[in-house]
Design an enzyme around this catalytic site. Structure first.
Site, PDB file in Angstrom:
ATOM      1  N   GLN A 173      -4.692  -1.398   9.694  1.00  0.00           N
ATOM      2  CA  GLN A 173      -4.203  -2.750   9.156  1.00  0.00           C
ATOM      3  C   GLN A 173      -4.976  -4.049  10.043  1.00  0.00           C
ATOM      4  O   GLN A 173      -4.823  -3.750  11.314  1.00  0.00           O
ATOM      5  CB  GLN A 173      -3.020  -3.296   8.836  1.00  0.00           C
ATOM      6  CG  GLN A 173      -2.662  -4.216   8.125  1.00  0.00           C
ATOM      7  CD  GLN A 173      -3.762  -4.479   6.861  1.00  0.00           C
ATOM      8  OE1 GLN A 173      -3.934  -3.150   6.081  1.00  0.00           O
ATOM      9  NE2 GLN A 173      -3.984  -5.130   5.756  1.00  0.00           N
ATOM     10  N   ASP A 222     -10.637   3.409   4.469  1.00  0.00           N
ATOM     11  CA  ASP A 222     -11.636   1.841   3.816  1.00  0.00           C
ATOM     12  C   ASP A 222     -12.967   1.531   4.539  1.00  0.00           C
ATOM     13  O   ASP A 222     -13.716   1.023   3.949  1.00  0.00           O
ATOM     14  CB  ASP A 222     -10.754   1.316   6.093  1.00  0.00           C
ATOM     15  CG  ASP A 222      -9.380   0.364   5.773  1.00  0.00           C
ATOM     16  OD1 ASP A 222      -9.063  -0.150   4.258  1.00  0.00           O
ATOM     17  OD2 ASP A 222      -8.748   0.236   6.299  1.00  0.00           O
ATOM     18  N   LYS A 274       1.049  -0.726  -0.425  1.00  0.00           N
ATOM     19  CA  LYS A 274       0.404   0.001  -0.263  1.00  0.00           C
ATOM     20  C   LYS A 274       0.607   0.908   0.293  1.00  0.00           C
ATOM     21  O   LYS A 274       1.088   2.069  -0.502  1.00  0.00           O
ATOM     22  CB  LYS A 274      -0.710  -0.341   0.875  1.00  0.00           C
ATOM     23  CG  LYS A 274      -1.702  -1.192   1.205  1.00  0.00           C
ATOM     24  CD  LYS A 274      -2.353  -1.365   2.536  1.00  0.00           C
ATOM     25  CE  LYS A 274      -3.946  -2.669   2.688  1.00  0.00           C
ATOM     26  NZ  LYS A 274      -4.532  -2.814   4.023  1.00  0.00           N
TER      27      LYS A 274
HETATM   28  N1  GUN Z   1      -7.192  -6.371   6.760  1.00  0.00           N
HETATM   29  C1  GUN Z   1      -7.212  -7.262   4.854  1.00  0.00           C
HETATM   30  N2  GUN Z   1      -7.659  -6.792   4.405  1.00  0.00           N
HETATM   31  C2  GUN Z   1      -7.622  -5.303   5.229  1.00  0.00           C
HETATM   32  C3  GUN Z   1      -8.308  -3.828   4.464  1.00  0.00           C
HETATM   33  O1  GUN Z   1      -9.357  -3.689   3.025  1.00  0.00           O
HETATM   34  N3  GUN Z   1      -7.957  -3.376   5.170  1.00  0.00           N
HETATM   35  C4  GUN Z   1      -7.662  -2.656   6.275  1.00  0.00           C
HETATM   36  N4  GUN Z   1      -7.496  -2.023   7.080  1.00  0.00           N
HETATM   37  N5  GUN Z   1      -7.481  -4.130   6.561  1.00  0.00           N
HETATM   38  C5  GUN Z   1      -7.020  -5.440   6.552  1.00  0.00           C
END
Ligand code: GUN
Length: 289
Positions: free
Chosen positions: A98, A121, A54
């Site tokens: 995350q 998110d 990311k």
């Molecule tokens: N863990 C797995 N997928 C995601 C996501 O889309 N966002 C976040 N913050 N954590 C994740």
């Protein structure tokens, strides 16, 4: 006959190039460069890879990114303090915590604490509510990525029977919401199946669009798929053989008309959508809303 492969890497690359242009236009017009704060608690190797990917994508698009790494034993109040500081920090436009978080931390409490205006998110109840009402501020990244792939590939969703396997807050539920909304990429008749669904294969066999988001490797077999269906695999299961999806790709690609691979399907789209949301957050901040 083999299914057409829906190439998420190519679609994401296209989007990220377009986003880079929009990021520089925003900077030129307002002096604001979008800034994402990613918070990683603990040492989960998969989460560390996701966050690194990311951050790299942010850099390539001209978005500033900052990583805060916290030890696995971080308490809930320590994490909440960090989120509160980030909420107040005007130089940060997007906050991503995350998941999963270590077991001593209540995930929902943390997600609820992120300012809805910085919730890139799309997990905050306020933003979930806006999605349900059909007036989204931040599109949930993975479901929006799937919808974008369907649109880009010319898959007709209007009037189609879309079956979503899985009812998670991150994918299944918001996916169903996006597909049933009015407009392009929506207007589908949606069925959500889950671990308690009876006669699952009877339902999946009626799907024009089948979206697998259950987290079980190779769960969807060829006999569960209607010939000619479009199959989207959201699964990212780490096995001894590497990353694998929820769909038995080799067999299902002989039945479906189009299918996403794993890796290289939905995953890259999730990241592209996160960048899009970070740009949206920065734009909203620059316009004072
Ligand atoms: N863990 C797995 N997928 C995601 C996501 O889309 N966002 C976040 N913050 N954590 C994740």
């Amino acid at each position: 006959m083999g299914a057409e492969i829906i190439d998420g890497r190519a679609a994401a690359k296209e989007l990220r190039t377009e986003l880079a242009t929009r990021v520089s236009s925003l900077a030129a017009e307002t002096g604001v460069t979008p800034h994402l704060l990613a918070v990683l608690v603990g040492e989960d190797p998969a989460s560390a890879i996701y966050v690194r990917n990311k951050q790299r994508a942010c850099e390539q698009a001209g978005i500033q990114s900052t990583l805060r790494r916290l030890p696995a034993e971080t308490s809930q109040s320590e994490l909440l303090d960090l989120v509160a500081q980030a909420n107040e920090d005007h130089s940060i436009h997007g906050i991503l915590v995350q998941l999963p978080l270590p077991s001593q931390i209540d995930e929902q409490a943390v997600l609820d604490a992120v300012s809805p205006a910085k919730d890139v998110d799309g997990f905050h109840p306020h933003n979930v509510g806006l999605i349900v009402q059909g007036r989204p501020r931040f599109m949930p990244c993975t479901p929006r990525g799937v919808q974008h792939l369907l649109l880009r590939h010319g898959v007709e969703t209007s009037g189609a029977h879309a079956v979503v396997l899985g009812r998670s807050e991150i994918v299944g539920k918001p996916m169903a919401m996006l597909l049933m909304q009015k407009g392009p990429g929506g207007d589908a008749t949606v069925t959500v199946c889950h671990s308690r669904t009876r006669n699952l294969a009877d339902i999946t066999r009626t799907a024009d669009i089948l979206i697998a988001a259950i987290g079980t490797p190779h769960f969807v077999t060829a006999d569960m798929v209607q010939p000619g269906a479009v199959v989207i695999d959201v699964g990212t299961n780490r096995t001894d053989d590497g990353l694998t999806g929820d769909v038995d790709f080799a067999a299902v690609s002989q039945v479906a008309s189009a299918i996403t691979p794993v890796p290289g399907g939905v995953g890259p789209m999730t990241i592209a959508m996160l960048l899009e949301n970070t740009l949206t957050a920065a734009r909203l901040s620059a316009s004072g809303s």
